[in-house]
Design an enzyme around this catalytic site. Structure first.
Site, PDB file in Angstrom:
ATOM      1  N   GLU A   1      16.922  -1.371  15.682  1.00  0.00           N
ATOM      2  CA  GLU A   1      17.697  -2.594  16.210  1.00  0.00           C
ATOM      3  C   GLU A   1      17.696  -2.745  17.517  1.00  0.00           C
ATOM      4  OE1 GLU A   1      22.037  -3.598  14.619  1.00  0.00           O
ATOM      5  OE2 GLU A   1      20.435  -3.581  11.984  1.00  0.00           O
TER       6      GLU A   1
ATOM      7  N   ASP B   1      31.683  -6.206  18.969  1.00  0.00           N
ATOM      8  CA  ASP B   1      31.329  -4.859  19.288  1.00  0.00           C
ATOM      9  C   ASP B   1      32.509  -4.143  19.118  1.00  0.00           C
ATOM     10  OD1 ASP B   1      28.411  -4.490  18.725  1.00  0.00           O
ATOM     11  OD2 ASP B   1      28.296  -6.083  20.530  1.00  0.00           O
TER      12      ASP B   1
END
Length: 243
Positions: A34, A45
């Site tokens: 990814e 995140d």
């Protein structure tokens, strides 16, 4: 053999390192990768990947630059590349234009965590036109009915977040038996890949006992950010998981 998926943010440590990192991930034995598209507000995140986004943007990484880099090695990369990012930059780029560029760059799928499933129908034909998989995320709080629904929309694999936290959270519960058993008991059409918090071979083996593979992001990105000798260290790290 359980599949290993490695995540990193495009444009770090330096802008031009992305191509070499892609080659290293493939050559070191990962099954897929990814690539994160840097964004100014990466809310899902944790601190490490937020830092990676900031550095990549400072380095000048853009979606257009990433596509250009991917096209330069398109014929050399044989494992799947999935682009991961947030919906706003993709819509700003133009969804169909983005998908066309993905197709021309050798990208096989997308993960956009803040993409609303209710809108998926409006974009599905474009994804199919450019032969792109699309992966949704589920968490321990996601109901069985919702998991089955998101699996029905997904293609490629279903991304099962190991815990309800941001990426790289040290408190994530990796051996969540009930959750992993629940996922394994459902009749899902896609392979299940577990992500968030995997830092070692032991973590990887724990979470993949009842799943098809694992996704490692923060631990890998941390090496890119912290180590001058990152090339050797990332090779050793991937080998340590795959050995």
């Amino acid at each position: 053999m359980k599949k290993l998926n490695i995540y990193f943010t495009a444009g770090i440590p330096q802008l031009e390192d992305t191509v070499e990192i892609i080659k290293i991930i493939q050559d070191s034995g990962a099954d897929m990768m990814e690539i994160g598209m840097p964004y100014s507000d990466p809310v899902a995140d944790g601190p490490v990947i937020q830092q990676a986004h900031e550095r990549a943007l400072k380095n000048g990484m853009t979606i257009s630059t990433l596509f250009s880099q991917l096209k330069s090695i398109k014929n050399e990369i044989k494992i799947p590349i999935i682009l991961m990012g947030y919906i706003n930059p993709v819509l700003s780029f133009g969804f169909e234009n983005f998908c066309r560029e993905c197709s021309e760059s050798g990208v096989s799928g997308l993960i956009i965590p803040d993409f609303p499933p209710i809108e998926f129908e409006n974009y599905q034909k474009i994804l199919e036109k450019y032969n792109l998989n699309f992966t949704f995320l589920v968490t321990p709080e996601t109901s069985n009915k919702r998991i089955v629904y998101l699996d029905s929309l997904s293609s490629g694999f279903l991304y099962a977040v190991s815990s309800s936290s941001t990426t790289g959270n040290g408190t994530s519960v990796l051996k969540n038996e009930d959750y992993l058993s629940r996922l394994a008991s459902l009749s899902l059409k896609n392979p299940v890949m577990i992500g968030f918090g995997i830092k070692s071979k032991e973590d990887f083996e724990n979470v993949t006992e009842k799943a098809d593979g694992g996704i490692i992001g923060t631990a890998f990105v941390n090496i890119l950010l912290q180590n001058r000798d990152w090339k050797k260290n990332v090779i050793d790290f991937i080998h340590s998981i795959k050995e």
